[in-house]
Design a protein around this motif. Structure first.
Motif, PDB file in Angstrom:
ATOM      1  N   THR A   1       0.849  -1.183   0.000  1.00 24.41           N
ATOM      2  CA  THR A   1       0.000   0.000   0.000  1.00 24.41           C
ATOM      3  C   THR A   1       0.893   1.245   0.000  1.00 24.41           C
ATOM      4  O   THR A   1       2.029   1.210   0.483  1.00 24.41           O
ATOM      5  N   PRO A   2       0.401   2.368  -0.547  1.00 26.28           N
ATOM      6  CA  PRO A   2       1.204   3.598  -0.513  1.00 26.28           C
ATOM      7  C   PRO A   2       1.604   4.004   0.906  1.00 26.28           C
ATOM      8  O   PRO A   2       2.724   4.485   1.137  1.00 26.28           O
ATOM      9  N   ALA A   3       0.710   3.800   1.865  1.00 27.67           N
ATOM     10  CA  ALA A   3       1.032   4.167   3.248  1.00 27.67           C
ATOM     11  C   ALA A   3       2.175   3.326   3.797  1.00 27.67           C
ATOM     12  O   ALA A   3       3.062   3.832   4.499  1.00 27.67           O
ATOM     13  N   ALA A   4       2.194   2.034   3.475  1.00 24.39           N
ATOM     14  CA  ALA A   4       3.270   1.160   3.947  1.00 24.39           C
ATOM     15  C   ALA A   4       4.602   1.556   3.318  1.00 24.39           C
ATOM     16  O   ALA A   4       5.643   1.602   3.994  1.00 24.39           O
ATOM     17  N   THR A   5       4.580   1.862   2.032  1.00 24.02           N
ATOM     18  CA  THR A   5       5.816   2.267   1.363  1.00 24.02           C
ATOM     19  C   THR A   5       6.352   3.569   1.941  1.00 24.02           C
ATOM     20  O   THR A   5       7.559   3.714   2.175  1.00 24.02           O
ATOM     21  N   ALA A   6       5.467   4.526   2.198  1.00 20.43           N
ATOM     22  CA  ALA A   6       5.897   5.799   2.779  1.00 20.43           C
ATOM     23  C   ALA A   6       6.524   5.594   4.154  1.00 20.43           C
ATOM     24  O   ALA A   6       7.550   6.210   4.483  1.00 20.43           O
ATOM     25  N   ALA A   7       5.933   4.712   4.948  1.00 19.01           N
ATOM     26  CA  ALA A   7       6.487   4.443   6.284  1.00 19.01           C
ATOM     27  C   ALA A   7       7.838   3.758   6.177  1.00 19.01           C
ATOM     28  O   ALA A   7       8.759   4.051   6.960  1.00 19.01           O
ATOM     29  N   ASP A   8       7.992   2.842   5.217  1.00 21.96           N
ATOM     30  CA  ASP A   8       9.278   2.159   5.055  1.00 21.96           C
ATOM     31  C   ASP A   8      10.362   3.136   4.611  1.00 21.96           C
ATOM     32  O   ASP A   8      11.525   3.025   5.037  1.00 21.96           O
ATOM     33  N   ILE A   9      10.005   4.098   3.764  1.00 22.29           N
ATOM     34  CA  ILE A   9      11.002   5.060   3.282  1.00 22.29           C
ATOM     35  C   ILE A   9      11.497   5.936   4.426  1.00 22.29           C
ATOM     36  O   ILE A   9      12.688   6.282   4.490  1.00 22.29           O
ATOM     37  N   THR A  10      10.611   6.283   5.359  1.00 25.02           N
ATOM     38  CA  THR A  10      11.062   7.098   6.494  1.00 25.02           C
ATOM     39  C   THR A  10      12.074   6.348   7.353  1.00 25.02           C
ATOM     40  O   THR A  10      12.880   6.967   8.058  1.00 25.02           O
ATOM     41  N   ARG A  11      12.036   5.013   7.307  1.00 22.52           N
ATOM     42  CA  ARG A  11      12.991   4.202   8.076  1.00 22.52           C
ATOM     43  C   ARG A  11      14.096   3.644   7.189  1.00 22.52           C
ATOM     44  O   ARG A  11      14.922   2.851   7.640  1.00 22.52           O
ATOM     45  N   GLY A  12      14.117   4.057   5.931  1.00 26.82           N
ATOM     46  CA  GLY A  12      15.107   3.538   4.988  1.00 26.82           C
ATOM     47  C   GLY A  12      16.424   4.280   5.061  1.00 26.82           C
ATOM     48  O   GLY A  12      16.741   4.952   6.048  1.00 26.82           O
TER      49      GLY A  12
ATOM     50  N   ASP B   1       0.711  -4.200   3.958  1.00 24.29           N
ATOM     51  CA  ASP B   1       0.466  -2.918   4.618  1.00 24.29           C
ATOM     52  C   ASP B   1       1.526  -2.700   5.703  1.00 24.29           C
ATOM     53  O   ASP B   1       2.649  -3.196   5.597  1.00 24.29           O
ATOM     54  N   SER B   2       1.159  -2.000   6.731  1.00 26.28           N
ATOM     55  CA  SER B   2       2.119  -1.535   7.724  1.00 26.28           C
ATOM     56  C   SER B   2       2.774  -2.672   8.499  1.00 26.28           C
ATOM     57  O   SER B   2       2.192  -3.760   8.677  1.00 26.28           O
ATOM     58  N   ALA B   3       3.990  -2.402   8.966  1.00 24.00           N
ATOM     59  CA  ALA B   3       4.711  -3.358   9.809  1.00 24.00           C
ATOM     60  C   ALA B   3       4.198  -3.238  11.240  1.00 24.00           C
ATOM     61  O   ALA B   3       3.831  -2.160  11.696  1.00 24.00           O
ATOM     62  N   VAL B   4       4.197  -4.356  11.940  1.00 23.18           N
ATOM     63  CA  VAL B   4       3.771  -4.340  13.333  1.00 23.18           C
ATOM     64  C   VAL B   4       4.909  -4.714  14.254  1.00 23.18           C
ATOM     65  O   VAL B   4       4.722  -5.036  15.405  1.00 23.18           O
ATOM     66  N   ASP B   5       6.149  -4.678  13.718  1.00 25.07           N
ATOM     67  CA  ASP B   5       7.337  -4.908  14.532  1.00 25.07           C
ATOM     68  C   ASP B   5       8.461  -4.081  13.958  1.00 25.07           C
ATOM     69  O   ASP B   5       8.267  -3.320  13.002  1.00 25.07           O
ATOM     70  N   ALA B   6       9.652  -4.253  14.541  1.00 19.94           N
ATOM     71  CA  ALA B   6      10.813  -3.467  14.088  1.00 19.94           C
ATOM     72  C   ALA B   6      11.594  -4.145  13.006  1.00 19.94           C
ATOM     73  O   ALA B   6      12.685  -3.757  12.665  1.00 19.94           O
ATOM     74  N   GLY B   7      11.110  -5.284  12.468  1.00 18.46           N
ATOM     75  CA  GLY B   7      11.864  -6.043  11.451  1.00 18.46           C
ATOM     76  C   GLY B   7      11.880  -5.366  10.143  1.00 18.46           C
ATOM     77  O   GLY B   7      12.654  -5.719   9.293  1.00 18.46           O
TER      78      GLY B   7
END
Length: 208
Positions: free
Chosen positions: A116-127, A202-208
């Motif tokens: 999902t776009p929201a999941a990708t955006a969240a991953d990029i902030t932690r990338g 979609d979104s991650a539910v852990d720090a992995g």
């Protein structure tokens, strides 16, 4: 008594051999002159490997015997989107592989095909940041992955349009094309089914 020339020549040869043999047995190199620069440190392939903690071989992180092949770019194929496990596996194969020759966070851009776009955006902030990406390029770092597995978490809530999927992979880290470490990568992801019937990570539910 005068020695003949042949006898003189033989005597000279014997003396030369004797002195040379002793010189080789007792030879020691003189220390370098004061102020001489030390010898340069030995590097592998003209680059220095990043510091890595020693690995205790186990079934999960045993030293790699080969480098997993590079993953193919995402394909326009509807099949993965019909199943939450298949789409999560396809997402992980793209997410897990990085390469210093690609643009920054290109792995996340490739994985976005299955997210999902929201999941990708969240991953990029932690990338990768600009600094970490520059270090990656300088050390010619890359990763390859295999042993990708996914399963639905039986203890998490589930609906016809939402499940929680545990996904894992074995990640081989490379420096200038040579493997130097193998580590597990794991994450739990919420996987949702949209109005078009497609499952997406979609979104991650852990720090992995």
């Amino acid at each position: 008594m005068t020695r003949r020339p042949t006898q003189l020549l033989l005597a000279t040869l014997v003396l030369t051999v004797t002195v040379g043999g002793c010189s080789n047995q007792n030879h020691t190199e003189a220390p370098p002159p004061s102020g001489s620069p030390p010898a340069p440190p030995t590097t592998q392939g003209q680059f220095t490997l990043p510091p890595v903690s020693p690995i205790t071989p186990t079934s999960a992180n045993a030293a790699p015997t080969g480098i997993p092949p590079a993953v193919a770019p995402p394909q326009v194929d509807a099949a993965p989107f019909n199943d939450p496990l298949r789409v999560t596996t396809a997402w992980m194969r793209q997410f897990c592989q990085t390469d210093f020759m690609e643009p920054i966070n290109e792995n996340l851009s490739r994985a976005a095909t299955y997210a999902t776009p929201a999941a990708t955006a969240a991953d990029i902030t932690r990338g990768d940041t600009t600094q970490s990406y520059q270090q990656m390029q300088q050390q010619k770092l890359a990763t390859r992955c295999d042993q990708v597995e996914a399963s639905i978490n039986p203890e998490a809530p589930a609906t016809p349009s939402m499940v929680y999927v545990q996904v894992s992979a074995a990640r081989t880290q490379l420096a200038d094309g040579r493997p130097f470490q193998r580590l597990p990568l794991a994450s739990t992801r919420r996987v949702v089914r949209g109005g078009d019937g497609r499952w997406l990570v979609d979104s991650a539910v852990d720090a992995g």
